[in-house]
Design a protein around this motif. Structure first.
Motif, PDB file in Angstrom:
ATOM      1  N   ILE A   1      -6.627  20.774  -8.134  1.00  0.00           N
ATOM      2  CA  ILE A   1      -6.597  21.676  -6.981  1.00  0.00           C
ATOM      3  C   ILE A   1      -7.888  21.652  -6.163  1.00  0.00           C
ATOM      4  O   ILE A   1      -7.849  21.529  -4.943  1.00  0.00           O
ATOM      5  CB  ILE A   1      -6.195  23.098  -7.442  1.00  0.00           C
TER       6      ILE A   1
ATOM      7  N   PRO B   1      -0.278  24.119   4.049  1.00  0.00           N
ATOM      8  CA  PRO B   1      -1.544  24.828   3.831  1.00  0.00           C
ATOM      9  C   PRO B   1      -2.293  24.228   2.641  1.00  0.00           C
ATOM     10  O   PRO B   1      -1.690  23.922   1.613  1.00  0.00           O
ATOM     11  CB  PRO B   1      -1.101  26.263   3.538  1.00  0.00           C
ATOM     12  N   ALA B   2      -3.601  24.065   2.805  1.00  0.00           N
ATOM     13  CA  ALA B   2      -4.404  23.498   1.712  1.00  0.00           C
ATOM     14  C   ALA B   2      -4.799  24.605   0.739  1.00  0.00           C
ATOM     15  O   ALA B   2      -4.869  25.775   1.121  1.00  0.00           O
ATOM     16  CB  ALA B   2      -5.654  22.858   2.290  1.00  0.00           C
ATOM     17  N   PRO B   3      -5.073  24.247  -0.522  1.00  0.00           N
ATOM     18  CA  PRO B   3      -5.575  25.255  -1.459  1.00  0.00           C
ATOM     19  C   PRO B   3      -6.909  25.822  -0.960  1.00  0.00           C
ATOM     20  O   PRO B   3      -7.678  25.109  -0.310  1.00  0.00           O
ATOM     21  CB  PRO B   3      -5.771  24.475  -2.757  1.00  0.00           C
ATOM     22  N   GLU B   4      -7.170  27.073  -1.272  1.00  0.00           N
ATOM     23  CA  GLU B   4      -8.401  27.714  -0.810  1.00  0.00           C
ATOM     24  C   GLU B   4      -9.641  27.036  -1.373  1.00  0.00           C
ATOM     25  O   GLU B   4     -10.672  26.928  -0.717  1.00  0.00           O
ATOM     26  CB  GLU B   4      -8.417  29.181  -1.248  1.00  0.00           C
ATOM     27  N   GLY B   5      -9.561  26.632  -2.647  1.00  0.00           N
ATOM     28  CA  GLY B   5     -10.733  26.039  -3.281  1.00  0.00           C
ATOM     29  C   GLY B   5     -10.412  25.828  -4.742  1.00  0.00           C
ATOM     30  O   GLY B   5      -9.563  25.013  -5.073  1.00  0.00           O
ATOM     31  N   ARG B   6     -11.034  26.636  -5.582  1.00  0.00           N
ATOM     32  CA  ARG B   6     -10.703  26.559  -6.995  1.00  0.00           C
ATOM     33  C   ARG B   6      -9.460  27.396  -7.283  1.00  0.00           C
ATOM     34  O   ARG B   6      -9.039  28.203  -6.465  1.00  0.00           O
ATOM     35  CB  ARG B   6     -11.892  27.055  -7.808  1.00  0.00           C
TER      36      ARG B   6
ATOM     37  N   ARG C   1      -9.318  21.052   7.161  1.00  0.00           N
ATOM     38  CA  ARG C   1      -8.955  21.910   8.291  1.00  0.00           C
ATOM     39  C   ARG C   1      -8.095  23.099   7.850  1.00  0.00           C
ATOM     40  O   ARG C   1      -7.569  23.824   8.675  1.00  0.00           O
ATOM     41  CB  ARG C   1      -8.229  21.089   9.359  1.00  0.00           C
ATOM     42  N   GLY C   2      -7.993  23.248   6.549  1.00  0.00           N
ATOM     43  CA  GLY C   2      -7.199  24.359   6.038  1.00  0.00           C
ATOM     44  C   GLY C   2      -5.747  23.985   5.836  1.00  0.00           C
ATOM     45  O   GLY C   2      -4.971  24.750   5.294  1.00  0.00           O
ATOM     46  N   ARG C   3      -5.386  22.807   6.298  1.00  0.00           N
ATOM     47  CA  ARG C   3      -3.988  22.386   6.121  1.00  0.00           C
ATOM     48  C   ARG C   3      -3.887  20.871   6.258  1.00  0.00           C
ATOM     49  O   ARG C   3      -4.798  20.215   6.766  1.00  0.00           O
ATOM     50  CB  ARG C   3      -3.113  23.073   7.156  1.00  0.00           C
ATOM     51  N   PHE C   4      -2.759  20.358   5.806  1.00  0.00           N
ATOM     52  CA  PHE C   4      -2.513  18.923   5.885  1.00  0.00           C
ATOM     53  C   PHE C   4      -1.408  18.655   6.904  1.00  0.00           C
ATOM     54  O   PHE C   4      -0.385  19.324   6.913  1.00  0.00           O
ATOM     55  CB  PHE C   4      -2.056  18.376   4.527  1.00  0.00           C
TER      56      PHE C   4
ATOM     57  N   GLY D   1      -8.343  18.985   2.254  1.00  0.00           N
ATOM     58  CA  GLY D   1      -7.711  19.827   3.284  1.00  0.00           C
ATOM     59  C   GLY D   1      -8.768  20.516   4.117  1.00  0.00           C
ATOM     60  O   GLY D   1      -8.762  21.730   4.252  1.00  0.00           O
TER      61      GLY D   1
ATOM     62  N   LEU E   1      -7.823  18.552  -4.100  1.00  0.00           N
ATOM     63  CA  LEU E   1      -6.876  18.656  -2.990  1.00  0.00           C
ATOM     64  C   LEU E   1      -7.463  19.537  -1.883  1.00  0.00           C
ATOM     65  O   LEU E   1      -7.357  19.238  -0.694  1.00  0.00           O
ATOM     66  CB  LEU E   1      -5.555  19.251  -3.509  1.00  0.00           C
ATOM     67  N   SER E   2      -8.109  20.603  -2.316  1.00  0.00           N
ATOM     68  CA  SER E   2      -8.706  21.528  -1.361  1.00  0.00           C
ATOM     69  C   SER E   2      -9.787  20.834  -0.531  1.00  0.00           C
ATOM     70  O   SER E   2      -9.915  21.049   0.674  1.00  0.00           O
ATOM     71  CB  SER E   2      -9.311  22.716  -2.104  1.00  0.00           C
TER      72      SER E   2
END
Lengths: 477, 257, 225
Positions: free
Chosen positions: A426, A454-459, A435-438, A433, A429-430
């Motif tokens: 994750i 939407p991309a994952p926030e972080g962890r 721009r906050g999204r793919f 991402g 993947l984050s």
């Protein structure tokens, strides 16, 4: 009819690309839903009547053999004939024999989905008997060589201009300069043309909404009156009905009638509810001289005692499709066989095999709106899931889907491995991402073709939570 | 009757896999709301997913295995709360149906009786009728299908939202119609899913609201993805973020500039 | 094995679990004999006057026209007036129904009455209902020697006479009366429940009156007698 259910996805694509169809389907969305809601709201006992109707159908199905025998006895007593058809072919043969016995050339028909199921029209035509559909929508469909796209509004996918073109093409005996631009003029023309057919017909075939065991009565419900003219003018009336249409008594009939029209069109009662018992009586000035009932099984008896038995409660009101977002998007023809919408997604695999109809129970979001409005409370999503289970256990779904699912389940069943994999995957993947999204994502083409991901926030939450708890512990020490 | 104080009542938070992986903020917002209501919240590490992907794909064997794990992990809590109508529906309505009879059927029944969706838990169990936060602006609320039709959640989130300072609810037409997500449906039938979510984003625009809220991250990701592809500036958030006053993180699908 | 036996056997085998055949047979016969009532809406359970008023309102709601006359002696005049107001020829199709036959049709000497079954070209037909149902605004008619069913469907205008005292609250009450009249388990060949004039919404969901049956349904409620 040709089974086009395996091509569901292609059918859907074509339907989604059809702007005229989209416009037509708006009528389903706006009209039926509001009318049903108003009718249900106006009757305080409506929910109780749904329970009552469900219970009646359950009781009937639990003793279907007995009720069928009781029904048969009463039909015979009243001078009618009951014919039992195990298969579509049996039903066709029985009907043709009756037609031939009276030298029938023309047959008028009230709307019957069972007749679509057994492909009666093609068969009769091939044997020199001309079938004429009399329900306005069904008549239009017949002129076009199509099949109904909705079980109670067969021509709901068409625009008036298409109907006009068909009438001009077929009704060549009428003046060319007549006005056919409005529904009202189209209806007048159909009325005139079909009036002549009613009088010409040697045999009238109707379906049945219900069969009453108490009295040996068949019940049809229409708004146009076509079912009545079909059965009272010709010499012979044939009722084509499937075995699960039985209700025990007239009291039970009162219950199901109250939920049928309200669920279907939002009417308190359809215009014509007609109870027919046997042929015309001595001295009667009109009515058919012969009365036949063809009871069709065609796979239904094999549903009894299985997880699909409840489907046989269905009273064919169409509420499930009227409320289905998938039906609204793709229309009835996409489903590729006789019965569209949620009820079709459960029934069709039972009747033609899940190998051919596998898409149908899968093409549902399980939003549950169908079940929420079903007058006899059929758990449609649950039964679609049962079909998915059968497919899965028979390995009928695509291998990529199966392996993907199995890989995911491998981790989901093993929390420690799952934690490890997600806590690595994750954050990576984050990171991508940014721009906050793919806009696109490998293996997620189905998603990103039409929308961003939407991309994952972080962890992961679990990583963050562990850290928070550790800090709390630390603070306490 | 319940003689215990809320503090002695332990809630096991079922985070849901999507919140865990994609939007931890919702998890923390849920924890805050539950703690503010006076409950002790615990997040067992042994949880993964409720099993819907397997269940809805006809894979009963894996579903049952996952359900057993989840029940084992959570059955000792007084309550099990999830920030999702869909996952809570799975735990509450579908788990008991997975086990015919015997020990597991009993355990599933006892477990499911303690499961709640977050907003309905707050209003119906914890008796929360307002939150002390401010969120100026207009929001529209999408009723996710499972929450609405399996659990009867409709008024609860709206009741709490009405207590938020400066917040105005602008209802969209057909807020109870599916957004087209449907779990695996949206990838198995992407074209149909797209038409349904297009209709949904039309409804959202018609509401005129600045922010879209719902109680299910799956639906939110679907609608946010479509809105963003269409270039809309409607912000998308889980209802818990607003109720907890935790909107400092960027909206779904957005990054800090 | 015949189709009948094959179908019934499959059902029997599938349903046998739990209860034996004889027990099920008994239960089914008992249920048919008892014909228990289900949920009957309160809507129609009203004092006589209110029930008739509800019937009229419900019938009008489904686009029937309704008029009330003080006695059966007024019916011929009402029929003639209906035709005049719509510029229809003074001619009706009517069965030999005794209730209709007893009315003073000679008070309308210009009105021509055709008896027997209806014909395609008939513009107006007159029938007598056995009952009206207040909950839905429905009229109930049955076939018989003196009551051709074709009169209910072929003419463009269908005029139905119903006595106020025959207007009942609900469907169940009508079925009870039918059981009384014809004997339990017996029915007339055709029992018609008619709720408004014929209609169709098959073209673009536009609701239109007069699909195949009558374009107009006129209900004459006889209050006296």
């Amino acid at each position: 009819m040709e089974i086009r259910s395996p091509a569901f996805k292609e059918n859907a694509r074509a339907a989604l690309d059809d702007p005229q169809l989209r416009h037509a389907l708006e009528h389903v969305k706006s009209g039926f839903i509001v009318k049903r809601a108003m009718a249900a709201e106006a009757l305080p006992e409506f929910e109780k009547l749904r329970d009552s109707s469900k219970a009646i159908k359950d009781e009937t199905l639990a003793n279907l053999d007995k009720y069928l025998e009781a029904y048969e006895t009463k039909v015979t007593e009243s001078g009618g004939h009951v014919h039992w058809a195990e298969s579509a072919a049996d039903a066709r043969d029985i009907i043709l024999k009756i037609c031939q016995s009276v030298g029938a050339r023309t047959v008028t028909k009230g709307k019957s989905m069972i007749s679509e199921e057994i492909e009666l029209n093609d068969f009769l035509e091939g044997n020199g008997v001309q079938p004429v559909e009399t329900d306005l929508g069904e008549y239009i469909i017949q002129l076009r060589g199509e099949h109904p796209s909705h079980i109670i509004a067969p021509a709901v996918h068409l625009a008036r201009s298409q109907v006009e073109a068909d009438f001009r093409r077929v009704h060549t005996h009428l003046p060319v300069d007549r006005d056919l631009t409005e529904p009202v003029t189209l209806l007048s023309e159909a009325r005139k043309v079909l009036r002549a057919k009613y009088f010409q017909a040697d045999v009238g075939i109707t379906g049945a909404n219900f069969l009453v065991a108490e009295t040996g009565t068949s019940v049809i419900v229409t708004n146009e009156g076509n079912g009545d003219l079909t059965q009272i003018l010709p010499k012979v009336h044939i009722v084509l009905a499937s075995i699960e249409k039985i209700v025990p008594t007239l009291s039970d009939l009162s219950q199901v009638l109250r939920v049928l029209a309200r669920s279907a069109t939002g009417q308190d009662m359809s215009v014509y509810t007609t109870l027919s018992t046997g042929p015309r009586r001595a001295g009667d000035p009109d009515g058919p001289e012969q009365y036949h009932v063809v009871l069709l099984d065609n796979g239904r008896s094999s549903m009894i005692g299985t997880e699909f038995q409840e489907m046989l409660r269905c009273i064919r009101c169409g509420a499930c499709m009227n409320h289905c977002p998938v039906y609204h998007a793709v229309g009835g023809h996409t489903y590729g066989w006789v019965y569209p919408g949620p009820m079709g997604s459960v029934l069709t695999p039972s009747l033609i095999g899940v190998d051919k109809a596998g898409h149908l129970p899968n093409a549902s979001t399980f939003c549950g709106r169908c079940e929420a409005v079903c007058p006899v409370r059929i758990p449609l999503p649950k039964m679609m899931r049962h079909w998915r289970e059968r497919e899965f256990s028979r390995r009928l779904n695509p291998a990529t889907q199966r392996y993907g699912l199995k890989a995911w389940a491998f981790f989901a069943r093993r929390p420690r491995l799952y934690r490890l994999a997600t806590s690595i995957g994750i954050p990576v993947l984050s990171l991508f991402g940014g721009r906050g999204r793919f806009k696109s994502l490998p293996l997620a083409g189905g998603w990103t073709r039409h929308r961003d991901m939407p991309a994952p926030e972080g962890r992961t939450f679990m990583q963050e939570w562990k850290q928070r708890e550790a800090q709390k512990q630390g603070a306490r020490i | 009757m319940n003689q215990q104080t809320p503090q002695s009542r332990r809630v096991g938070l079922f985070v849901t896999c999507l919140v865990d992986l994609f939007r931890p903020s919702i998890g923390f917002a849920s924890v805050k709301l539950l703690e503010d209501a006076g409950y002790t919240v615990d997040v067992p590490m042994a949880q993964t997913c409720c099993g819907q992907p397997a269940y809805n794909s006809g894979d009963r064997e894996d579903t049952i295995a996952i359900a057993r794990k989840t029940i084992e992990t959570f059955e000792d809590y007084d309550y099990i709360v999830a920030p999702s109508g869909s996952c809570a529906g799975m735990l509450k309505k579908h788990y008991p149906a997975l086990f015919k009879d015997g020990d597991w059927a009993e355990r599933a029944k006892a477990f499911s009786a303690k499961v709640y969706e977050l907003t309905s838990f707050l209003t119906d169990v914890a008796g929360v009728d307002h939150v002390d936060v401010v969120h100026p602006g207009s929001v529209t609320y999408h009723d996710s299908c499972s929450g609405l039709r399996e659990l009867g959640i409709r008024e609860q989130p709206r009741k709490l939202l009405r207590s938020v300072g400066g917040l105005e609810i602008k209802e969209m037409p057909e807020s109870d119609v599916c957004c087209g997500f449907g779990g695996t449906f949206c990838v198995k039938y992407p074209d149909i899913s797209n038409r349904i979510v297009e209709d949904k984003t039309d409804s959202i625009r018609q509401s005129g609201a600045k922010t879209l809220l719902a109680g299910d991250l799956g639906c939110l990701m679907n609608m946010a993805g479509k809105l963003q592809r269409q270039g809309s500036d409607v912000e998308v958030r889980h209802v818990a973020e607003v109720l907890a006053g935790m909107c400092d993180t960027p909206a779904i699908g957005r990054r800090k500039d | 094995m015949s189709g009948r036996e094959a179908i019934l056997n499959r059902l029997r085998v599938a349903l046998r679990e739990g209860k034996d055949d004889a027990t099920r047979e008994q239960a089914v016969q008992a249920r048919i004999a008892a014909a228990p009532r289900g949920v009957v809406p309160m809507r129609g359970r009203l004092p006589d006057d209110d029930r008739v008023t509800l019937f009229c309102a419900m019938a009008q709601k489904v686009s029937a026209t309704v008029e009330r006359v003080g006695s059966s002696a007024n019916v011929p005049g009402a029929v003639a007036a209906y035709l005049r107001q719509r510029n229809l020829p003074a001619r009706v199709r009517m069965g030999a129904d005794a209730r209709l036959g007893a009315m003073p049709w000679n008070t309308e000497p210009s009105l021509e009455i055709d008896s027997g079954r209806a014909q395609d070209e008939d513009l107006a037909g007159v029938s007598h209902a056995i009952a009206g149902i207040a909950e839905t605004g429905t009229v109930v008619l049955h076939s018989g020697q003196d009551n051709p069913t074709t009169v209910n469907f072929l003419p463009e205008h269908h005029l139905v006479v119903v006595r106020a005292k025959d207007i009942v609250g609900d469907l169940e009450t009508v079925f009870d009366q039918v059981r009384q009249t014809f004997g339990k388990g017996h029915m007339p060949r055709t029992l018609n429940f008619i709720t408004g004039p014929s209609r169709s919404a098959d073209i673009e969901q536009t609701l239109l009156l007069g699909a195949h049956g009558p374009r107009a349904l006129h209900v004459i409620v006889v209050d006296g007698d």
